[in-house]
Design an enzyme around this catalytic site. Structure first.
Site, mmCIF file in Angstrom:
data_model
loop_
_atom_site.group_PDB
_atom_site.id
_atom_site.type_symbol
_atom_site.label_atom_id
_atom_site.label_comp_id
_atom_site.label_asym_id
_atom_site.label_seq_id
_atom_site.Cartn_x
_atom_site.Cartn_y
_atom_site.Cartn_z
ATOM 1 C CG ASP A 10 -2.027 0.936 1.189
ATOM 2 O OD1 ASP A 10 -1.994 1.836 0.329
ATOM 3 O OD2 ASP A 10 -2.949 0.799 2.009
ATOM 4 C CG ASP A 108 -3.135 3.754 -3.368
ATOM 5 O OD1 ASP A 108 -4.150 3.079 -3.591
ATOM 6 O OD2 ASP A 108 -3.026 4.503 -2.380
ATOM 7 C CD GLU A 109 -5.147 -0.434 -0.662
ATOM 8 O OE1 GLU A 109 -5.486 -1.541 -0.225
ATOM 9 O OE2 GLU A 109 -5.852 0.582 -0.560
#
Length: 408
Positions: A10, A108-109
């Site tokens: 993350d 973003d993960e």
DNA sequence: TCTGGGGTCCTAGGACCC
DNA sequence: TCTGGGGTCCTAGGACCC
């Protein structure tokens, strides 16, 4: 049987960190990415903010007007999604050096299943350490990583370590790791479910783990069994590299609530155009068109219609959405938001032109027109050309002077 | 406090078919 | 004239996630 080893990666304050990296002058400053604050009167929310901004109480999803009150001297930036997507793609390339079992859950993960990678690359923790180091060295960005035997525990672990987190949960220790955490950490427990659980005297994950599975199922239905498992750290969902989207949509909140029929019409056209363009770009056709409508008091309605044949043509989506708009009771109330989406997606190749009935022959002609528009946009930029009825209407009929978000 | 924009999944009722 | 049970599709709304 080898234990699964799952990583959850993350990126910390992703959008804000990319901006600070791209613009060194912003480093060390409170950076807030999201809606335009408009001196405290802006609509919308914070998409991401730097840790410097968090010191003032700014958080993602906070209304931008409140962020402005808390941090008036912050640096407010619009989101540059394409830029973040580029950076995200490079980070994914780093992931793929380690395993092909990468599941992106947002820009973003991601989850990585490194179970098999360990034979060549060493223990999962070591792989995770190296990933963090490479992301920092190559992209100048900080990732938090959680390592565990399954997705859920890995995700909680990465969250818990933020920022610059690195948390490993050894096999067997999942229940003890989760027990002290608030129930809101459970995947699928949001505001409503959390309130219901608190009413039952359940505040921490450990409290939930004391219930019988049957009791939870009686209270929460199918979801109850899921809660029971997660509370014990049980989660056998696989890491699934990629899957086709189920829907493609676009929506917009007006700068000011409006009841101007011409503004509504043009907004529906613009949204339909955006949806159709994405369908064509990604090779899908939508079988159902849904119109989303939000009144000024925030009550939200949707109306949907399934087409005779799936389409990727803006004009068809537009006409359908307009019909749906007419079905929505207005009664003098103003509109806050409009959205258009396409679902029941089929691959464009699933429906060759020869199989299509009359309805879609018209589509076929329009599609050719819109494909040419696509090419002109690709060559000269998105602003070079727009659908006819967006520009051909003279501004005669008292259109508001600028200021409408939806008009850009 | 005044609530974006992109999604996923679940539930439930009604139409319709066999 | 009253009425079964199962299956599927459609629509609408809501909870939730990032």
């Amino acid at each position: 049987v080898t234990e699964r080893r799952i990583l959850h990666v993350d990126m910390d304050a992703f959008y804000a960190s990319v901006e600070q990296r791209d613009h060194p002058a912003l480093r060390g400053k409170p950076v807030i990415v999201g809606a335009d604050p408009r001196g405290g009167r802006g609509r919308g929310v914070v998409s991401a903010c730097s840790y410097e901004a968090r010191k003032f109480g700014v958080r993602s999803a906070l209304p931008i007007s409140q962020a402005y009150r808390l941090c008036p001297h912050g640096v407010y930036l619009p989101t540059r999604l394409e830029r973040y997507a580029e950076v995200s793609a490079r980070i994914h390339a780093i992931f793929h050096r380690v395993t092909d079992l990468v599941e992106a859950i947002s820009i973003d993960e991601a989850f990585l299943d490194v179970t098999a990678s360990q034979r060549l690359l060493g223990p999962a923790e070591q792989i995770a350490r190296r990933l963090k180091a490479h992301i920092r060295a190559e992209e100048g960005l900080v990732a938090s990583i959680g390592v565990a035997t399954n997705k859920f525990v890995a995700k909680v672990a990465s969250d818990l370590g933020k920022p610059d987190g690195f948390v490993v949960v050894p096999p067997g220790e999942e229940p003890a790791f989760l027990a002290p955490l608030p129930i809101g950490r459970l995947w699928g427990v949001g505001r409503k479910t959390e309130a219901r659980l608190r009413d039952l005297g359940i505040a921490r994950i450990g409290d939930l783990a004391r219930f019988e599975r049957r009791e939870l199922e009686a209270i929460f239905g199918k979801n109850g069994g899921g809660l029971w498992e997660l509370a014990r750290g049980l989660d056998d969902r696989p890491v699934v590299p990629e899957s086709d989207p189920k829907s493609i949509g676009a929506e917009t909140t007006f700068g000011q609530d409006t009841d101007d029929p011409e503004v509504l019409r043009r907004t529906v056209l613009k949204l339909a155009d955006r949806v159709a363009r994405r369908l064509r770009d990604e090779g899908f056709r939508g079988g159902t068109v849904t119109l989303k409508f939000r009144y000024e008091d925030f009550t939200t309605l949707t109306r949907a219609q399934t087409l005779e044949a799936p389409t990727d043509v803006a004009t068809t989506i537009y006409r359908t959405a307009l019909q749906l708009l007419e079905q929505i009771p207005r009664a003098g109330r103003k509109v806050r938001l409009l959205g258009v989406s396409a679902s029941k997606l089929a691959g464009a190749r699933d429906h060759p032109a020869e199989q299509l009935g009359l309805f879609s022959k018209r589509d076929e002609r329009r599609r050719n027109v819109e494909r040419i528009v696509d090419q002109i946009r690709a060559k000269f930029g998105a602003r070079a050309i727009t659908l006819g009825s967006l520009v051909s209407r003279p501004a005669a009929k008292g259109r508001p002077r600028g200021g409408q978000d939806a008009e850009e």
